[in-house]
Scaffold this active site. Structure first.
Site, PDB file in Angstrom:
ATOM      1  N   ASP A 162      20.205 -18.420 -13.302  1.00 27.82           N
ATOM      2  CA  ASP A 162      20.352 -17.153 -12.883  1.00 27.82           C
ATOM      3  C   ASP A 162      22.092 -16.844 -12.425  1.00 27.82           C
ATOM      4  OD1 ASP A 162      17.880 -16.299 -12.339  1.00 27.82           O
ATOM      5  OD2 ASP A 162      17.542 -17.624 -10.735  1.00 27.82           O
TER       6      ASP A 162
ATOM      7  N   HIS B 286      39.836 -13.714 -19.053  1.00 26.07           N
ATOM      8  CA  HIS B 286      38.555 -14.523 -19.260  1.00 26.07           C
ATOM      9  C   HIS B 286      37.572 -13.300 -19.328  1.00 26.07           C
ATOM     10  CE1 HIS B 286      38.787 -13.927 -14.847  1.00 26.07           C
ATOM     11  NE2 HIS B 286      37.562 -14.062 -14.914  1.00 26.07           N
TER      12      HIS B 286
ATOM     13  N   ASP C   5      35.988 -10.177 -20.026  1.00 30.72           N
ATOM     14  CA  ASP C   5      36.401  -8.832 -20.254  1.00 30.72           C
ATOM     15  C   ASP C   5      37.218  -8.380 -19.353  1.00 30.72           C
ATOM     16  OD1 ASP C   5      34.655  -8.198 -18.266  1.00 30.72           O
ATOM     17  OD2 ASP C   5      33.540  -6.789 -19.328  1.00 30.72           O
TER      18      ASP C   5
ATOM     19  N   HIS D 225      36.575 -14.875  -8.013  1.00 37.92           N
ATOM     20  CA  HIS D 225      35.544 -13.759  -7.703  1.00 37.92           C
ATOM     21  C   HIS D 225      34.328 -13.797  -8.272  1.00 37.92           C
ATOM     22  CE1 HIS D 225      38.019 -12.630 -11.641  1.00 37.92           C
ATOM     23  NE2 HIS D 225      36.702 -12.940 -12.106  1.00 37.92           N
TER      24      HIS D 225
ATOM     25  N   HIS E 202      33.543 -16.892 -10.812  1.00 37.92           N
ATOM     26  CA  HIS E 202      34.628 -17.394 -11.872  1.00 37.92           C
ATOM     27  C   HIS E 202      35.749 -17.893 -10.674  1.00 37.92           C
ATOM     28  CE1 HIS E 202      33.566 -13.992 -14.816  1.00 37.92           C
ATOM     29  NE2 HIS E 202      32.565 -14.860 -14.834  1.00 37.92           N
TER      30      HIS E 202
ATOM     31  N   GLU F  30      44.355 -23.375 -10.434  1.00 41.86           N
ATOM     32  CA  GLU F  30      44.504 -23.778  -9.110  1.00 41.86           C
ATOM     33  C   GLU F  30      44.405 -25.230  -8.775  1.00 41.86           C
ATOM     34  OE1 GLU F  30      45.613 -21.592  -7.070  1.00 41.86           O
ATOM     35  OE2 GLU F  30      45.234 -19.782  -8.131  1.00 41.86           O
TER      36      GLU F  30
ATOM     37  N   HIS G  13      31.977 -18.981   0.097  1.00 43.36           N
ATOM     38  CA  HIS G  13      32.270 -17.428   0.222  1.00 43.36           C
ATOM     39  C   HIS G  13      31.712 -16.524  -0.858  1.00 43.36           C
ATOM     40  CE1 HIS G  13      34.459 -13.985   1.798  1.00 43.36           C
ATOM     41  NE2 HIS G  13      34.843 -13.844   0.585  1.00 43.36           N
ATOM     42  N   GLU G  14      32.013 -17.232  -2.140  1.00 43.88           N
ATOM     43  CA  GLU G  14      31.628 -16.572  -3.431  1.00 43.88           C
ATOM     44  C   GLU G  14      30.155 -16.507  -3.316  1.00 43.88           C
ATOM     45  OE1 GLU G  14      33.805 -14.520  -4.936  1.00 43.88           O
ATOM     46  OE2 GLU G  14      35.559 -15.384  -3.716  1.00 43.88           O
TER      47      GLU G  14
ATOM     48  N   HIS H 239      28.686 -13.466  -2.075  1.00 40.46           N
ATOM     49  CA  HIS H 239      29.028 -12.286  -2.780  1.00 40.46           C
ATOM     50  C   HIS H 239      27.976 -12.211  -3.893  1.00 40.46           C
ATOM     51  CE1 HIS H 239      32.450 -10.561  -0.830  1.00 40.46           C
ATOM     52  NE2 HIS H 239      33.310 -11.772  -1.027  1.00 40.46           N
TER      53      HIS H 239
ATOM     54  N   MET I  31      31.894 -14.681   5.464  1.00 38.03           N
ATOM     55  CA  MET I  31      32.129 -13.756   4.605  1.00 38.03           C
ATOM     56  C   MET I  31      33.438 -12.546   4.833  1.00 38.03           C
ATOM     57  SD  MET I  31      30.379 -14.292   2.384  1.00 38.03           S
ATOM     58  CE  MET I  31      30.618 -13.014   1.306  1.00 38.03           C
TER      59      MET I  31
END
Length: 344
Positions: free
Chosen positions: A86, A96, A98, A117, A127, A132, A158-159, A162, A176
């Site tokens: 999923d 990376h 598009d 993000h 991603h 980093e 955190h990601e 989202h 968040m």
């Protein structure tokens, strides 16, 4: 370091803030996107350069567990190469997928800056910037490396929020919240729990919830039952009196009425200056720290949004010179009413 709604950024320096126009609280994505099943799978397709595969898997697993502990969701890693999942997770550099072809999907920017993000269901992607320094442990600055060592658990948690359908919270104590890394928040807070349970419901963690409820524990031992039997006592969701209505926009705002789906652009200030100004963007009084993939794109003086229910509101740009505001412009975005398909 600062969180972005669907991106995480690492920023140095003082933040300029304006008072919030709305009550602090979680935010669910505007279209209500969520997973339609509770047993969610994920797969790591590209690993970071600075962390072993085992430690990367451990960090991602801990991040997912933070959400499974407070929701009906379960998460399973898929390791077979020919099996889909999923949520696809990868560590990438610069351009990376598009990102160069889509102005509302930011590319990575090298060391520091944007960290990660994520995309809403059902796209299911997270991603991370592979430039980093990712570690398993609390974020800290390394004088030897000359860079921040970033806590993968915190960023990933955190990601993941989202990727499950949550936007940024206005509660500064929430995982968040866009400044979660700046404040050191590493765990889900009550506001995060309200948000995830608003999307997916909640679970009672004890089998004796019904007898306890019949004994009146929902009223007499409310805190205890909220922790162990929230569903049985109807304590899953944020109380309605915690929500306030937004304040009206200022009188000098330029109002734009646009159709849903239209990309609207704003430009702050003029280009003909010897010293580039410092520009800050705000939506309904809250600073916009970074772009939001598919919804908001920020590039210095330019802001672009996709008109929808989430992006309705008042946008303000402030130009600062030597710490003082020298000018400000505001635009109010309203959706054009859609025509009824029935012609009478």
């Amino acid at each position: 370091c600062l969180w972005h709604c669907c991106c995480l950024f690492l920023l140095m320096g003082e933040q300029n803030r304006v008072p919030l126009a709305r009550a602090k609280r979680y935010a669910i994505n505007p279209l209500g996107y969520k997973w339609e099943h509770f047993n969610i799978t994920y797969k790591i397709t590209k690993f970071p350069n600075t962390l072993s595969k085992n430690d990367t898997r451990k960090a991602i697993r801990i991040a997912f567990n933070k959400w499974s502990d407070v929701s009906p969701l379960t998460f399973t890693e898929i390791t077979k190469p020919n099996k889909s999942a999923d949520i696809i997770i990868g560590f990438y550099t610069f351009n990376h997928t598009d990102c160069w072809g889509s102005p509302l999907h930011p590319c990575f920017d090298g060391l520091n800056g944007e960290l990660a993000h994520a995309f809403l269901p059902p796209r299911g992607e997270i991603h991370f910037d592979n430039h980093e320094f990712w570690i398993l442990g609390k974020s800290r600055f390394s004088w030897k490396q000359g860079a921040w060592l970033n806590d993968l658990v915190q960023v990933a948690a955190h990601e993941v929020g989202h990727a499950l359908g949550l936007w940024h919270s206005r509660d500064p104590n929430a995982l968040m919240h866009p400044n979660a890394t700046y404040t050191g928040q590493r765990n889900v807070a009550q506001d995060d729990i309200w948000g995830i349970q608003r999307l997916y419901g909640c679970l009672d963690k004890k089998r004796v919830c019904d007898p306890w409820a019949r004994l009146g524990f929902c009223e007499r031992r409310r805190s205890f039952m909220k922790k162990h039997c929230p569903q049985r006592c109807d304590l899953c969701y944020e109380p309605l009196d915690a929500v306030t209505t937004p304040t009206s926009p200022p009188a000098n705002v330029k109002i734009k009425v646009v159709p849903r789906g239209k990309v609207v652009g704003f430009r702050c200030g003029t280009k003909n200056t010897r010293v580039p100004p410092k520009v800050s963007w705000y939506k309904d009084g809250e600073q916009l720290v970074t772009s939001i993939p598919g919804y908001i794109s920020i590039k210095g003086r330019d802001l672009r949004i996709v008109a929808n229910e989430f992006n309705e509101g008042t946008y303000t740009c402030r130009i600062l010179r030597r710490g003082s505001v020298v000018s400000a412009n505001s635009w109010a975005i309203r959706l054009k009413p859609e025509r009824s398909s029935n012609n009478s």
